[in-house]
Design an enzyme around this catalytic site. Structure first.
Site, PDB file in Angstrom:
ATOM      1  N   ASP A   1       0.859  -1.184   0.000  1.00 24.65           N
ATOM      2  CA  ASP A   1       0.000   0.000   0.000  1.00 24.65           C
ATOM      3  C   ASP A   1       0.898   1.237   0.000  1.00 24.65           C
ATOM      4  O   ASP A   1       1.611   1.501   0.966  1.00 24.65           O
ATOM      5  CB  ASP A   1      -0.894  -0.021   1.247  1.00 24.65           C
ATOM      6  CG  ASP A   1      -1.954   1.077   1.233  1.00 24.65           C
ATOM      7  OD1 ASP A   1      -1.988   1.854   0.265  1.00 24.65           O
ATOM      8  OD2 ASP A   1      -2.733   1.143   2.196  1.00 24.65           O
ATOM      9  N   LEU A   2       0.881   1.989  -1.096  1.00 23.92           N
ATOM     10  CA  LEU A   2       1.768   3.145  -1.237  1.00 23.92           C
ATOM     11  C   LEU A   2       1.313   4.304  -0.360  1.00 23.92           C
ATOM     12  O   LEU A   2       0.119   4.531  -0.181  1.00 23.92           O
ATOM     13  CB  LEU A   2       1.823   3.572  -2.705  1.00 23.92           C
ATOM     14  CG  LEU A   2       2.345   2.485  -3.657  1.00 23.92           C
ATOM     15  CD1 LEU A   2       2.103   2.882  -5.104  1.00 23.92           C
ATOM     16  CD2 LEU A   2       3.813   2.206  -3.415  1.00 23.92           C
TER      17      LEU A   2
ATOM     18  N   TYR B   1      -0.979  10.063  -4.435  1.00 25.69           N
ATOM     19  CA  TYR B   1      -1.055  11.219  -5.326  1.00 25.69           C
ATOM     20  C   TYR B   1       0.019  12.249  -4.978  1.00 25.69           C
ATOM     21  O   TYR B   1       0.671  12.817  -5.853  1.00 25.69           O
ATOM     22  CB  TYR B   1      -2.436  11.886  -5.232  1.00 25.69           C
ATOM     23  CG  TYR B   1      -3.580  11.148  -5.886  1.00 25.69           C
ATOM     24  CD1 TYR B   1      -3.466   9.831  -6.297  1.00 25.69           C
ATOM     25  CD2 TYR B   1      -4.813  11.787  -6.083  1.00 25.69           C
ATOM     26  CE1 TYR B   1      -4.537   9.162  -6.872  1.00 25.69           C
ATOM     27  CE2 TYR B   1      -5.889  11.131  -6.666  1.00 25.69           C
ATOM     28  CZ  TYR B   1      -5.746   9.820  -7.058  1.00 25.69           C
ATOM     29  OH  TYR B   1      -6.794   9.160  -7.634  1.00 25.69           O
TER      30      TYR B   1
ATOM     31  N   ARG C   1       0.262  16.978   6.832  1.00 22.90           N
ATOM     32  CA  ARG C   1      -0.555  16.330   7.861  1.00 22.90           C
ATOM     33  C   ARG C   1      -0.077  16.706   9.263  1.00 22.90           C
ATOM     34  O   ARG C   1      -0.877  16.873  10.180  1.00 22.90           O
ATOM     35  CB  ARG C   1      -0.529  14.808   7.668  1.00 22.90           C
ATOM     36  CG  ARG C   1      -1.208  14.367   6.377  1.00 22.90           C
ATOM     37  CD  ARG C   1      -1.208  12.859   6.205  1.00 22.90           C
ATOM     38  NE  ARG C   1      -1.610  12.501   4.842  1.00 22.90           N
ATOM     39  CZ  ARG C   1      -1.843  11.265   4.421  1.00 22.90           C
ATOM     40  NH1 ARG C   1      -1.707  10.254   5.266  1.00 22.90           N
ATOM     41  NH2 ARG C   1      -2.194  11.027   3.174  1.00 22.90           N
TER      42      ARG C   1
ATOM     43  N   ASP D   1      -3.145   2.472  -5.777  1.00 24.19           N
ATOM     44  CA  ASP D   1      -2.011   2.463  -4.861  1.00 24.19           C
ATOM     45  C   ASP D   1      -1.853   1.178  -4.059  1.00 24.19           C
ATOM     46  O   ASP D   1      -1.041   1.133  -3.135  1.00 24.19           O
ATOM     47  CB  ASP D   1      -2.111   3.651  -3.901  1.00 24.19           C
ATOM     48  CG  ASP D   1      -3.426   3.672  -3.128  1.00 24.19           C
ATOM     49  OD1 ASP D   1      -4.312   2.852  -3.437  1.00 24.19           O
ATOM     50  OD2 ASP D   1      -3.563   4.512  -2.216  1.00 24.19           O
ATOM     51  N   GLU D   2      -2.587   0.135  -4.399  1.00 27.93           N
ATOM     52  CA  GLU D   2      -2.474  -1.114  -3.649  1.00 27.93           C
ATOM     53  C   GLU D   2      -2.286  -2.297  -4.599  1.00 27.93           C
ATOM     54  O   GLU D   2      -2.842  -2.334  -5.695  1.00 27.93           O
ATOM     55  CB  GLU D   2      -3.731  -1.357  -2.815  1.00 27.93           C
ATOM     56  CG  GLU D   2      -3.997  -0.303  -1.757  1.00 27.93           C
ATOM     57  CD  GLU D   2      -5.284  -0.577  -0.995  1.00 27.93           C
ATOM     58  OE1 GLU D   2      -5.399  -1.676  -0.405  1.00 27.93           O
ATOM     59  OE2 GLU D   2      -6.182   0.286  -1.005  1.00 27.93           O
TER      60      GLU D   2
END
Length: 502
Positions: free
Chosen positions: A19-20, A24, A56, A111-112
């Site tokens: 999982d990246l 984006y 974040r 992304d997975e």
């Protein structure tokens, strides 16, 4: 006997879920290295759909309005992410790279990826046993800090799997500059659940004994992949709100309420049982694009939307090299009373004389295709009555190779990347590879008869697969968390990600 053999082989499987991290945003930082180490948000319409970890840390959250994000973090840099072409291209590069290690790679969204590394693990285990070497070390974290028993071959297999997962992540970073998390477990369900335990850029292995703890730690039953919104609501009416509740619920009563197939499937999931195979995804089996908007209420506007969507789609089909034989139109009608996606679709075969023109004479198929799609539209909407649409989607499927064509592969798709569409204002939907019918990890809830409420798939492994609805607004979010209008306008890959993380 056959069941015990099957159980043993299932226990011997080693599956990695890759999982990246903030995909984006990472792609944008690779495209423009000056953005690294600066707070970055990816904007679609007036929403920050994702952000890097620097942003974040400063309080920027997913689905914040641009206004709120800027107030929270005045130095936030925003990049327009409405054109998905660079994300799609990078996504395929990751899948292709993983395919160099092992052919058993299944895409899940942009992304997975799932990778079945069982055979690689067996080879390494045999080499380890032949060399009589006992020095095998785990890479990354062990879920629940469980002690590894090197005398247990299941443990050793999973430890070897953690080393291979680390090699995957190192290669993705070295070759593509992307970081990501990984989960290593005995099936797809568990590897996906455990992969996000430590973020970002970390990995976790789940040993069998810790499986019950992992499942019991899920705060909502909908966090189990494969148990969707509608099933969750029905379970709640039965008093089932947690994994423990589902495990303890009488099977016979559950089968009576949900049907034998669904009841048995979700009860298995509640115990972490998932025998669904990793299915190599291959090239996309359909191409689609969509436009979401506040309001579209005339035939002229609908025709304009369709005319805007088609050129980019035809270009992608041309570069792929195969010919589509089916076209589908999907619309979403606004409803002030129904808070869930009110999607309806109609499809029809493409006339043979038009199929032949795809590619060399794409411009000449544009007008006839618009006519066909407008006929499909009129089958769904009485144009003599007022209507209010919030989405139009066009999908070409049933793709078939041309004689002696060498196109239609992931490699070809990567080399021939489609240019951005003419209108930069649309939010184009992320592509996802659908899961096979045997997959336990993905919703198979059936929607009400009469409308085809679908979870939109831009790439479909099987064009006839049943698809489940994604709610316009997740029921478990309080109105203060996310603006409903904002949520409705987002691409569904972003909606799904938010739903899974809340």
């Amino acid at each position: 006997h056959s069941k015990s053999v099957s159980a043993r082989s299932a226990a011997c499987r080693v599956i990695v879920h890759v999982d990246l991290d903030c995909f984006y945003a990472q792609v944008e930082m690779i495209r423009n290295p000056e953005l690294r180490d600066k707070p970055l948000g990816v904007q679609q319409k007036y929403i920050v759909v994702t952000s890097n970890y620097e942003a974040r840390k400063l309080g920027v959250k997913k689905l914040m309005s641009v206004k709120d994000a800027k107030e929270k973090c005045p130095q936030l840099i925003l990049v327009n992410g409405e054109d998905l072409t660079p994300y799609r291209e990078m996504s395929y590069k990751v899948t292709e790279l993983l395919g160099e290690f092992c052919p058993m790679v299944e895409r899940l969204g942009f992304d997975e990826n799932f990778v079945d590394i069982t055979e690689i693990v067996e080879k390494r285990l045999n080499q380890l046993q032949q060399s009589r070497c006992s020095g095998v070390c785990v890479a990354g974290h062990v879920y629940n800090h469980q002690a590894i028993n090197l005398l247990d071959t299941t443990h050793v297999r999973l430890v070897i799997g953690s080393q291979i997962a680390e090699e995957f992540r190192e290669a993705i970073y070295a070759r593509l500059g992307l970081t990501g998390c990984a989960g290593v477990a005995s099936n797809k369900l568990l590897s996906k659940l455990v992969s996000g335990t430590f973020k970002p850029n970390q990995q976790t292995v789940l040993l069998p004994e810790s499986c019950p703890i992992l499942l019991h730690n899920l705060d909502r039953i909908q966090k189990v992949p494969g148990i969707g919104y509608k099933t969750t609501k029905r379970l709640e009416t039965l008093g089932v709100r947690s994994v423990c509740d589902l495990q303890a619920f009488p099977s016979a009563l559950l089968e009576k309420e949900l049907g034998v197939s669904v009841a048995q499937r979700i009860q298995k999931l509640s115990y972490g049982e998932d025998d669904s195979p990793v299915t190599p995804s291959g090239p996309p089996q359909s191409f689609s694009d969509e436009d979401s908007f506040k309001k579209c209420s005339s035939e002229v506007e609908v025709k304009e939307k369709i005319e805007e969507l088609l050129p980019n789609l035809l270009d992608r089909i041309y570069k792929d090299g195969r010919q589509p034989h089916t076209v589908r139109l999907t619309i979403r009608q606004f409803s002030s009373t129904d808070k869930w996606f009110n999607r309806e679709s109609r499809q029809c075969p493409i006339p043979p004389h038009l199929i032949q023109k795809f590619g060399n004479e794409s411009s000449s198929v544009l007008s006839p295709l618009v006519d066909i799609l407008m006929k499909l539209f009129r089958k769904m909407i009485d144009v003599d009555q007022p209507f209010h649409l919030t989405l139009v989607s066009v999908c070409f499927s049933n793709l078939k190779d041309l004689p002696s064509s060498k196109k239609g592969s992931i490699g070809f798709y990567l080399k021939q990347v489609s240019p951005p569409s003419g209108s930069g204002k649309r939010v184009r939907e992320a592509e996802e590879v659908s899961q096979g019918e045997g997959s336990a990890s993905w919703n198979r809830n059936r929607d009400r008869t009469g409308t085809t409420k679908t979870r939109k798939l831009s790439e479909e492994k099987k064009s006839n697969i049943k698809k489940a609805a994604i709610p316009d607004f997740p029921f478990y979010l309080s109105p203060g968390d996310i603006d409903q209008e904002v949520f409705r306008e987002l691409p569904e890959d972003i909606q799904k990600e938010i739903i899974s993380e809340k």
